[in-house]
Design a protein around this motif. Structure first.
Motif, PDB file in Angstrom:
ATOM      1  N   PHE A  75       0.980  -1.276   0.117  1.00 41.89           N
ATOM      2  CA  PHE A  75      -0.124  -0.220  -0.024  1.00 41.89           C
ATOM      3  C   PHE A  75       0.847   1.431  -0.099  1.00 41.89           C
ATOM      4  CE2 PHE A  75      -3.496  -2.669   1.481  1.00 41.89           C
ATOM      5  CZ  PHE A  75      -4.355  -2.429   0.715  1.00 41.89           C
ATOM      6  N   GLY A  76       2.185   1.278   0.021  1.00 44.40           N
ATOM      7  CA  GLY A  76       3.088   2.271   0.141  1.00 44.40           C
ATOM      8  C   GLY A  76       3.088   3.252   1.515  1.00 44.40           C
ATOM      9  N   VAL A  77       2.430   2.370   2.546  1.00 48.27           N
ATOM     10  CA  VAL A  77       2.576   3.061   4.010  1.00 48.27           C
ATOM     11  C   VAL A  77       3.515   2.259   4.795  1.00 48.27           C
ATOM     12  CG1 VAL A  77       0.124   3.761   3.490  1.00 48.27           C
ATOM     13  CG2 VAL A  77       0.568   1.721   4.876  1.00 48.27           C
ATOM     14  N   HIS A  78       3.881   3.390   5.979  1.00 49.17           N
ATOM     15  CA  HIS A  78       4.904   2.850   6.834  1.00 49.17           C
ATOM     16  C   HIS A  78       4.091   1.653   7.740  1.00 49.17           C
ATOM     17  CE1 HIS A  78       7.554   2.401  10.456  1.00 49.17           C
ATOM     18  NE2 HIS A  78       8.350   3.091   9.413  1.00 49.17           N
ATOM     19  N   LEU A  79       4.738   0.511   8.164  1.00 54.04           N
ATOM     20  CA  LEU A  79       4.004  -0.402   9.079  1.00 54.04           C
ATOM     21  C   LEU A  79       3.231   0.128  10.187  1.00 54.04           C
ATOM     22  CD1 LEU A  79       3.698  -3.212   9.824  1.00 54.04           C
ATOM     23  CD2 LEU A  79       5.948  -3.173  10.908  1.00 54.04           C
ATOM     24  N   MET A  80       4.073   1.230  10.797  1.00 54.56           N
ATOM     25  CA  MET A  80       3.508   1.755  12.212  1.00 54.56           C
ATOM     26  C   MET A  80       2.232   2.527  11.792  1.00 54.56           C
ATOM     27  SD  MET A  80       5.069   0.562  14.679  1.00 54.56           S
ATOM     28  CE  MET A  80       4.452   1.363  15.931  1.00 54.56           C
ATOM     29  N   THR A  81       2.220   3.063  10.601  1.00 51.05           N
ATOM     30  CA  THR A  81       0.969   3.900  10.111  1.00 51.05           C
ATOM     31  C   THR A  81      -0.284   2.934  10.035  1.00 51.05           C
ATOM     32  OG1 THR A  81       2.284   5.502   9.005  1.00 51.05           O
ATOM     33  CG2 THR A  81      -0.088   5.356   8.461  1.00 51.05           C
ATOM     34  N   LEU A  82      -0.028   1.636   9.252  1.00 51.40           N
ATOM     35  CA  LEU A  82      -0.948   0.809   9.335  1.00 51.40           C
ATOM     36  C   LEU A  82      -1.524  -0.046  10.415  1.00 51.40           C
ATOM     37  CD1 LEU A  82      -2.933  -0.960   7.308  1.00 51.40           C
ATOM     38  CD2 LEU A  82      -0.802  -2.574   6.951  1.00 51.40           C
ATOM     39  N   GLU A  83      -0.421  -0.220  11.202  1.00 47.72           N
ATOM     40  CA  GLU A  83      -0.981  -0.697  12.659  1.00 47.72           C
ATOM     41  C   GLU A  83      -1.610   0.272  13.423  1.00 47.72           C
ATOM     42  OE1 GLU A  83       2.854  -2.045  14.378  1.00 47.72           O
ATOM     43  OE2 GLU A  83       2.668  -4.107  13.616  1.00 47.72           O
ATOM     44  N   LYS A  84      -1.326   1.300  13.470  1.00 47.51           N
ATOM     45  CA  LYS A  84      -2.060   2.423  14.157  1.00 47.51           C
ATOM     46  C   LYS A  84      -3.658   2.396  13.672  1.00 47.51           C
ATOM     47  CE  LYS A  84      -2.416   7.187  15.926  1.00 47.51           C
ATOM     48  NZ  LYS A  84      -1.667   8.545  15.886  1.00 47.51           N
ATOM     49  N   GLY A  85      -3.634   2.504  12.320  1.00 41.25           N
ATOM     50  CA  GLY A  85      -5.021   2.492  11.855  1.00 41.25           C
ATOM     51  C   GLY A  85      -5.883   1.352  11.966  1.00 41.25           C
ATOM     52  N   LEU A  86      -5.268   0.221  12.263  1.00 38.80           N
ATOM     53  CA  LEU A  86      -5.873  -0.831  12.563  1.00 38.80           C
ATOM     54  C   LEU A  86      -6.241  -0.984  14.005  1.00 38.80           C
ATOM     55  CD1 LEU A  86      -3.616  -3.804  10.859  1.00 38.80           C
ATOM     56  CD2 LEU A  86      -6.157  -3.015  10.181  1.00 38.80           C
ATOM     57  N   TRP A  87      -5.374  -0.485  14.736  1.00 40.58           N
ATOM     58  CA  TRP A  87      -5.688  -0.395  16.336  1.00 40.58           C
ATOM     59  C   TRP A  87      -7.111   0.503  16.344  1.00 40.58           C
ATOM     60  CZ3 TRP A  87      -5.744   3.882  19.878  1.00 40.58           C
ATOM     61  CH2 TRP A  87      -5.688   3.521  21.126  1.00 40.58           C
ATOM     62  N   LEU A  88      -6.705   1.754  15.819  1.00 43.24           N
ATOM     63  CA  LEU A  88      -8.043   2.905  15.870  1.00 43.24           C
ATOM     64  C   LEU A  88      -9.189   2.222  15.544  1.00 43.24           C
ATOM     65  CD1 LEU A  88      -6.313   6.184  14.701  1.00 43.24           C
ATOM     66  CD2 LEU A  88      -6.991   5.610  17.031  1.00 43.24           C
ATOM     67  N   ALA A  89      -9.459   1.571  14.390  1.00 38.11           N
ATOM     68  CA  ALA A  89     -10.451   0.752  13.919  1.00 38.11           C
ATOM     69  C   ALA A  89     -10.947  -0.129  14.756  1.00 38.11           C
ATOM     70  CB  ALA A  89     -10.222   0.174  12.540  1.00 38.11           C
ATOM     71  N   GLY A  90     -10.131  -0.818  15.505  1.00 37.64           N
ATOM     72  CA  GLY A  90     -10.579  -1.790  16.535  1.00 37.64           C
ATOM     73  C   GLY A  90     -11.360  -1.144  17.763  1.00 37.64           C
ATOM     74  N   THR A 140     -12.890   6.169  21.931  1.00 39.29           N
ATOM     75  CA  THR A 140     -13.268   6.322  20.506  1.00 39.29           C
ATOM     76  C   THR A 140     -13.014   8.126  20.196  1.00 39.29           C
ATOM     77  OG1 THR A 140     -15.507   7.071  21.058  1.00 39.29           O
ATOM     78  CG2 THR A 140     -15.045   4.702  20.737  1.00 39.29           C
ATOM     79  N   ARG A 141     -12.883   8.070  18.991  1.00 40.64           N
ATOM     80  CA  ARG A 141     -12.497   9.723  18.760  1.00 40.64           C
ATOM     81  C   ARG A 141     -13.731  10.550  19.199  1.00 40.64           C
ATOM     82  NH1 ARG A 141     -10.110   9.886  12.773  1.00 40.64           N
ATOM     83  NH2 ARG A 141      -8.354   8.347  13.056  1.00 40.64           N
ATOM     84  N   GLU A 170     -12.698   1.763  17.512  1.00 38.86           N
ATOM     85  CA  GLU A 170     -14.127   2.519  17.116  1.00 38.86           C
ATOM     86  C   GLU A 170     -15.301   1.637  16.944  1.00 38.86           C
ATOM     87  OE1 GLU A 170     -15.002   5.661  16.585  1.00 38.86           O
ATOM     88  OE2 GLU A 170     -12.924   6.153  17.212  1.00 38.86           O
ATOM     89  N   HIS A 171     -14.779   0.242  16.798  1.00 39.65           N
ATOM     90  CA  HIS A 171     -15.818  -1.109  16.511  1.00 39.65           C
ATOM     91  C   HIS A 171     -16.057  -1.593  17.757  1.00 39.65           C
ATOM     92  CE1 HIS A 171     -14.824   0.038  12.242  1.00 39.65           C
ATOM     93  NE2 HIS A 171     -15.925  -0.542  12.194  1.00 39.65           N
ATOM     94  N   GLY A 172     -15.304  -1.050  18.976  1.00 39.20           N
ATOM     95  CA  GLY A 172     -15.396  -1.791  20.015  1.00 39.20           C
ATOM     96  C   GLY A 172     -14.594  -3.137  20.475  1.00 39.20           C
ATOM     97  N   VAL A 173     -14.048  -3.644  19.434  1.00 41.22           N
ATOM     98  CA  VAL A 173     -13.061  -4.764  19.538  1.00 41.22           C
ATOM     99  C   VAL A 173     -11.974  -4.556  20.602  1.00 41.22           C
ATOM    100  CG1 VAL A 173     -11.673  -6.470  18.085  1.00 41.22           C
ATOM    101  CG2 VAL A 173     -13.587  -5.235  17.306  1.00 41.22           C
ATOM    102  N   LYS A 174     -11.426  -3.527  20.614  1.00 42.86           N
ATOM    103  CA  LYS A 174     -10.192  -3.237  21.436  1.00 42.86           C
ATOM    104  C   LYS A 174     -10.475  -2.004  22.457  1.00 42.86           C
ATOM    105  CE  LYS A 174      -6.706  -4.293  18.129  1.00 42.86           C
ATOM    106  NZ  LYS A 174      -6.145  -5.481  18.740  1.00 42.86           N
TER     107      LYS A 174
END
Length: 59
Positions: free
Chosen positions: A18-33, A43-44, A35-39
């Motif tokens: 995707f052309g992104v840094h690993l930490m950027t992707l991991e942070k996005g996944l964490w934030l999504a989790g 929330t924002r 927001e969806h109540g998985v982690k």
């Protein structure tokens, strides 16, 4: 796509694809989790309320 990746494909490989840094992707996944109540986490929308209340308190 990330959750349905083939065995052996790392998150780092997907980040490079995707052309992104690993930490950027991991942070996005964490934030999504969060927001969806998985982690656990704030929330924002809750974070915005806390910031707004602290600004009002300063007045």
């Amino acid at each position: 796509m990330l959750r349905s990746r083939e065995p052996g494909v790392t998150i780092g490989q997907i980040a490079r694809d995707f052309g992104v840094h690993l930490m950027t992707l991991e942070k996005g996944l964490w934030l999504a989790g969060v927001e969806h109540g998985v982690k656990p986490g704030q929330t924002r929308s809750a974070d915005c309320v806390v910031r707004m209340l602290s600004l009002v308190r300063e007045l």
